[in-house]
Scaffold this motif. Structure first.
Motif, PDB file in Angstrom:
ATOM      1  N   LEU A 193      -4.201 -10.514   5.700  1.00  0.00           N
ATOM      2  CA  LEU A 193      -3.181 -10.500   4.656  1.00  0.00           C
ATOM      3  C   LEU A 193      -2.515  -9.139   4.490  1.00  0.00           C
ATOM      4  CD1 LEU A 193      -4.957 -12.717   1.965  1.00  0.00           C
ATOM      5  CD2 LEU A 193      -2.805 -13.244   3.127  1.00  0.00           C
ATOM      6  N   VAL A 194      -3.167  -8.072   4.955  1.00  0.00           N
ATOM      7  CA  VAL A 194      -2.553  -6.738   4.870  1.00  0.00           C
ATOM      8  C   VAL A 194      -1.223  -6.702   5.615  1.00  0.00           C
ATOM      9  CG1 VAL A 194      -2.807  -4.354   5.678  1.00  0.00           C
ATOM     10  CG2 VAL A 194      -4.644  -5.429   4.409  1.00  0.00           C
ATOM     11  N   ALA A 195      -1.098  -7.542   6.638  1.00  0.00           N
ATOM     12  CA  ALA A 195       0.140  -7.572   7.430  1.00  0.00           C
ATOM     13  C   ALA A 195       1.217  -8.445   6.799  1.00  0.00           C
ATOM     14  CB  ALA A 195      -0.167  -8.081   8.836  1.00  0.00           C
ATOM     15  N   SER A 196       0.970  -9.039   5.653  1.00  0.00           N
ATOM     16  CA  SER A 196       1.941  -9.925   5.018  1.00  0.00           C
ATOM     17  C   SER A 196       3.193  -9.159   4.582  1.00  0.00           C
ATOM     18  CB  SER A 196       1.302 -10.599   3.802  1.00  0.00           C
ATOM     19  OG  SER A 196       2.268 -11.289   3.042  1.00  0.00           O
ATOM     20  N   PRO A 197       4.372  -9.785   4.714  1.00  0.00           N
ATOM     21  CA  PRO A 197       5.596  -9.119   4.265  1.00  0.00           C
ATOM     22  C   PRO A 197       5.710  -9.032   2.738  1.00  0.00           C
ATOM     23  CG  PRO A 197       6.065 -11.353   5.017  1.00  0.00           C
ATOM     24  CD  PRO A 197       4.642 -11.084   5.364  1.00  0.00           C
ATOM     25  N   ASP A 198       4.857  -9.770   2.016  1.00  0.00           N
ATOM     26  CA  ASP A 198       4.857  -9.735   0.554  1.00  0.00           C
ATOM     27  C   ASP A 198       3.471  -9.300   0.082  1.00  0.00           C
ATOM     28  OD1 ASP A 198       4.885 -10.164  -2.175  1.00  0.00           O
ATOM     29  OD2 ASP A 198       6.031 -12.030  -2.060  1.00  0.00           O
ATOM     30  N   PRO A 199       3.229  -7.988  -0.035  1.00  0.00           N
ATOM     31  CA  PRO A 199       1.888  -7.489  -0.368  1.00  0.00           C
ATOM     32  C   PRO A 199       1.374  -7.986  -1.717  1.00  0.00           C
ATOM     33  CG  PRO A 199       3.269  -5.724   0.487  1.00  0.00           C
ATOM     34  CD  PRO A 199       4.170  -6.886   0.235  1.00  0.00           C
ATOM     35  N   GLY A 200       2.253  -8.150  -2.680  1.00  0.00           N
ATOM     36  CA  GLY A 200       1.825  -8.633  -3.987  1.00  0.00           C
ATOM     37  C   GLY A 200       1.309 -10.057  -3.924  1.00  0.00           C
ATOM     38  N   GLU A 201       2.022 -10.915  -3.228  1.00  0.00           N
ATOM     39  CA  GLU A 201       1.601 -12.306  -3.071  1.00  0.00           C
ATOM     40  C   GLU A 201       0.353 -12.395  -2.208  1.00  0.00           C
ATOM     41  OE1 GLU A 201       1.216 -16.213  -3.586  1.00  0.00           O
ATOM     42  OE2 GLU A 201       2.571 -14.865  -4.683  1.00  0.00           O
ATOM     43  N   ALA A 202       0.248 -11.509  -1.213  1.00  0.00           N
ATOM     44  CA  ALA A 202      -0.947 -11.491  -0.362  1.00  0.00           C
ATOM     45  C   ALA A 202      -2.185 -11.184  -1.194  1.00  0.00           C
ATOM     46  CB  ALA A 202      -0.783 -10.453   0.746  1.00  0.00           C
ATOM     47  N   LEU A 203      -2.079 -10.195  -2.073  1.00  0.00           N
ATOM     48  CA  LEU A 203      -3.213  -9.851  -2.935  1.00  0.00           C
ATOM     49  C   LEU A 203      -3.548 -11.015  -3.866  1.00  0.00           C
ATOM     50  CD1 LEU A 203      -5.269  -7.746  -3.890  1.00  0.00           C
ATOM     51  CD2 LEU A 203      -3.548  -6.949  -5.543  1.00  0.00           C
ATOM     52  N   ALA A 204      -2.529 -11.661  -4.427  1.00  0.00           N
ATOM     53  CA  ALA A 204      -2.757 -12.793  -5.322  1.00  0.00           C
ATOM     54  C   ALA A 204      -3.466 -13.932  -4.593  1.00  0.00           C
ATOM     55  CB  ALA A 204      -1.433 -13.273  -5.897  1.00  0.00           C
ATOM     56  N   THR A 205      -3.060 -14.182  -3.359  1.00  0.00           N
ATOM     57  CA  THR A 205      -3.700 -15.230  -2.559  1.00  0.00           C
ATOM     58  C   THR A 205      -5.169 -14.926  -2.346  1.00  0.00           C
ATOM     59  OG1 THR A 205      -1.641 -15.786  -1.417  1.00  0.00           O
ATOM     60  CG2 THR A 205      -3.696 -16.368  -0.297  1.00  0.00           C
ATOM     61  N   TRP A 206      -5.471 -13.684  -1.994  1.00  0.00           N
ATOM     62  CA  TRP A 206      -6.855 -13.300  -1.729  1.00  0.00           C
ATOM     63  C   TRP A 206      -7.690 -13.348  -3.000  1.00  0.00           C
ATOM     64  CZ3 TRP A 206     -10.446  -9.308  -2.674  1.00  0.00           C
ATOM     65  CH2 TRP A 206     -11.515  -9.244  -1.762  1.00  0.00           C
ATOM     66  N   LEU A 250      -6.566  -4.035   0.752  1.00  0.00           N
ATOM     67  CA  LEU A 250      -5.496  -4.960   0.370  1.00  0.00           C
ATOM     68  C   LEU A 250      -4.812  -4.497  -0.915  1.00  0.00           C
ATOM     69  CD1 LEU A 250      -4.226  -7.601   1.351  1.00  0.00           C
ATOM     70  CD2 LEU A 250      -5.908  -8.845  -0.020  1.00  0.00           C
ATOM     71  N   LEU A 251      -5.614  -4.011  -1.852  1.00  0.00           N
ATOM     72  CA  LEU A 251      -5.058  -3.502  -3.112  1.00  0.00           C
ATOM     73  C   LEU A 251      -4.178  -2.285  -2.866  1.00  0.00           C
ATOM     74  CD1 LEU A 251      -4.932  -3.360  -6.225  1.00  0.00           C
ATOM     75  CD2 LEU A 251      -7.066  -2.043  -6.145  1.00  0.00           C
ATOM     76  N   ALA A 252      -4.650  -1.344  -2.059  1.00  0.00           N
ATOM     77  CA  ALA A 252      -3.871  -0.133  -1.782  1.00  0.00           C
ATOM     78  C   ALA A 252      -2.541  -0.475  -1.121  1.00  0.00           C
ATOM     79  CB  ALA A 252      -4.680   0.812  -0.892  1.00  0.00           C
ATOM     80  N   HIS A 253      -2.553  -1.451  -0.228  1.00  0.00           N
ATOM     81  CA  HIS A 253      -1.315  -1.871   0.436  1.00  0.00           C
ATOM     82  C   HIS A 253      -0.326  -2.413  -0.585  1.00  0.00           C
ATOM     83  CE1 HIS A 253       1.305  -3.289   3.572  1.00  0.00           C
ATOM     84  NE2 HIS A 253       1.152  -4.559   3.228  1.00  0.00           N
ATOM     85  N   ALA A 254      -0.800  -3.214  -1.520  1.00  0.00           N
ATOM     86  CA  ALA A 254       0.083  -3.772  -2.541  1.00  0.00           C
ATOM     87  C   ALA A 254       0.569  -2.687  -3.505  1.00  0.00           C
ATOM     88  CB  ALA A 254      -0.652  -4.872  -3.314  1.00  0.00           C
ATOM     89  N   GLN A 255      -0.288  -1.714  -3.778  1.00  0.00           N
ATOM     90  CA  GLN A 255       0.118  -0.619  -4.673  1.00  0.00           C
ATOM     91  C   GLN A 255       1.175   0.264  -4.012  1.00  0.00           C
ATOM     92  OE1 GLN A 255      -3.892   0.818  -5.349  1.00  0.00           O
ATOM     93  NE2 GLN A 255      -3.862   0.141  -7.482  1.00  0.00           N
ATOM     94  N   ARG A 256       1.019   0.542  -2.727  1.00  0.00           N
ATOM     95  CA  ARG A 256       2.014   1.366  -2.025  1.00  0.00           C
ATOM     96  C   ARG A 256       3.375   0.689  -1.987  1.00  0.00           C
ATOM     97  NH1 ARG A 256      -2.438   2.370   1.459  1.00  0.00           N
ATOM     98  NH2 ARG A 256      -1.732   0.730   2.881  1.00  0.00           N
ATOM     99  N   SER A 257       3.370  -0.624  -1.977  1.00  0.00           N
ATOM    100  CA  SER A 257       4.642  -1.352  -1.945  1.00  0.00           C
ATOM    101  C   SER A 257       5.335  -1.371  -3.301  1.00  0.00           C
ATOM    102  CB  SER A 257       4.397  -2.792  -1.495  1.00  0.00           C
ATOM    103  OG  SER A 257       3.772  -3.543  -2.533  1.00  0.00           O
ATOM    104  N   GLY A 258       4.597  -0.974  -4.344  1.00  0.00           N
ATOM    105  CA  GLY A 258       5.162  -0.983  -5.684  1.00  0.00           C
ATOM    106  C   GLY A 258       5.009  -2.309  -6.411  1.00  0.00           C
ATOM    107  N   HIS A 259       4.330  -3.278  -5.792  1.00  0.00           N
ATOM    108  CA  HIS A 259       4.173  -4.589  -6.425  1.00  0.00           C
ATOM    109  C   HIS A 259       3.072  -4.606  -7.491  1.00  0.00           C
ATOM    110  CE1 HIS A 259       6.447  -5.818  -2.853  1.00  0.00           C
ATOM    111  NE2 HIS A 259       6.719  -6.938  -3.483  1.00  0.00           N
ATOM    112  N   ILE A 260       2.058  -3.756  -7.313  1.00  0.00           N
ATOM    113  CA  ILE A 260       0.871  -3.795  -8.157  1.00  0.00           C
ATOM    114  C   ILE A 260       0.690  -2.450  -8.852  1.00  0.00           C
ATOM    115  CG2 ILE A 260      -1.643  -4.091  -8.178  1.00  0.00           C
ATOM    116  CD1 ILE A 260      -0.109  -6.661  -7.614  1.00  0.00           C
TER     117      ILE A 260
END
Length: 205
Positions: free
Chosen positions: A84-97, A140-150
């Motif tokens: 899921l780290v490779a997902s184009p939507d990091p916020g949704e990826a984290l939510a899925t996990w 996974l959390l860090a990836h979503a945080q870097r994207s600004g989603h979380i």
């Protein structure tokens, strides 16, 4: 989590030893599903048709038994986080996990508490599996945080604690069947980064 468990290294490979091991795991799954992870190990042994001494030869501690039951499911969750780290939507990826983790954590009464206790106890047999899960959550959390989603003011320990709290809540008999989804939706919404509000300029006199 998947119920198929690999044969542990170091245990006897004789057919009767294998059968006893699998009978114990099947009995533990059934007992923990009915009574939670604090269920009597003597009851597990009784269901498996063996003595408590035999159970302890295969699983020296309750945590060792839990680790064997949960190991493959945790491995699947770690691999899932890596994908899921490779997902184009990091916020949704984290939510899925998070949703997948919550389902796994709610499998047995007492499991969320067992996982959190193991994370704090390096001597626990369950610690390594739980720590690996924490590391996957952190990536996974860090990836979503870097994207600004979380939101940035959150770490992996806090995330796991929150998800396990939701898993505990879904096991309580007083809640309706869809309460778990509602709790998780509230949690996931609360993780979202909030836009910074501009500071209002004071009016000049």
């Amino acid at each position: 989590m998947n119920d198929v468990t690999p044969w542990p290294a170091g245990l006897p490979v004789r057919a009767d030893g294998r059968r006893t091991h699998e009978h114990l795991l099947a009995a533990a799954r059934a007992t923990f599903a009915e009574e939670g992870t604090d269920a009597s190990l003597r009851e597990v042994a009784r269901r498996a048709g063996v003595s408590i001494a035999t159970l302890y030869r295969h699983f020296p501690t309750r945590e060792a038994l839990l680790e064997t039951l949960l190991r493959q499911g945790f491995d699947i969750l770690r691999a899932r986080a890596a994908d899921l780290v490779a997902s184009p939507d990091p916020g949704e990826a984290l939510a899925t996990w998070i949703r997948e983790l919550a389902v796994a954590s709610a499998r047995y009464d007492g499991l969320p508490a067992s996982v959190m206790a193991a994370l704090r106890d390096p001597e626990s047999t369950l610690h390594a599996s739980c720590a690996g899960l924490r590391a996957a959550a952190g990536d996974l959390l860090a990836h979503a945080q870097r994207s600004g989603h979380i939101r940035a003011d959150l770490d992996a320990d806090q995330l796991l604690a929150a998800v396990n709290a939701m898993a505990w809540a879904t096991r309580q008999a007083s809640w309706t069947a869809d309460a778990g989804d509602r709790f998780l939706s509230l949690l996931i919404e609360g993780l979202a980064a909030r836009p910074v509000q501009p500071t209002a300029k004071s009016e000049e006199c």
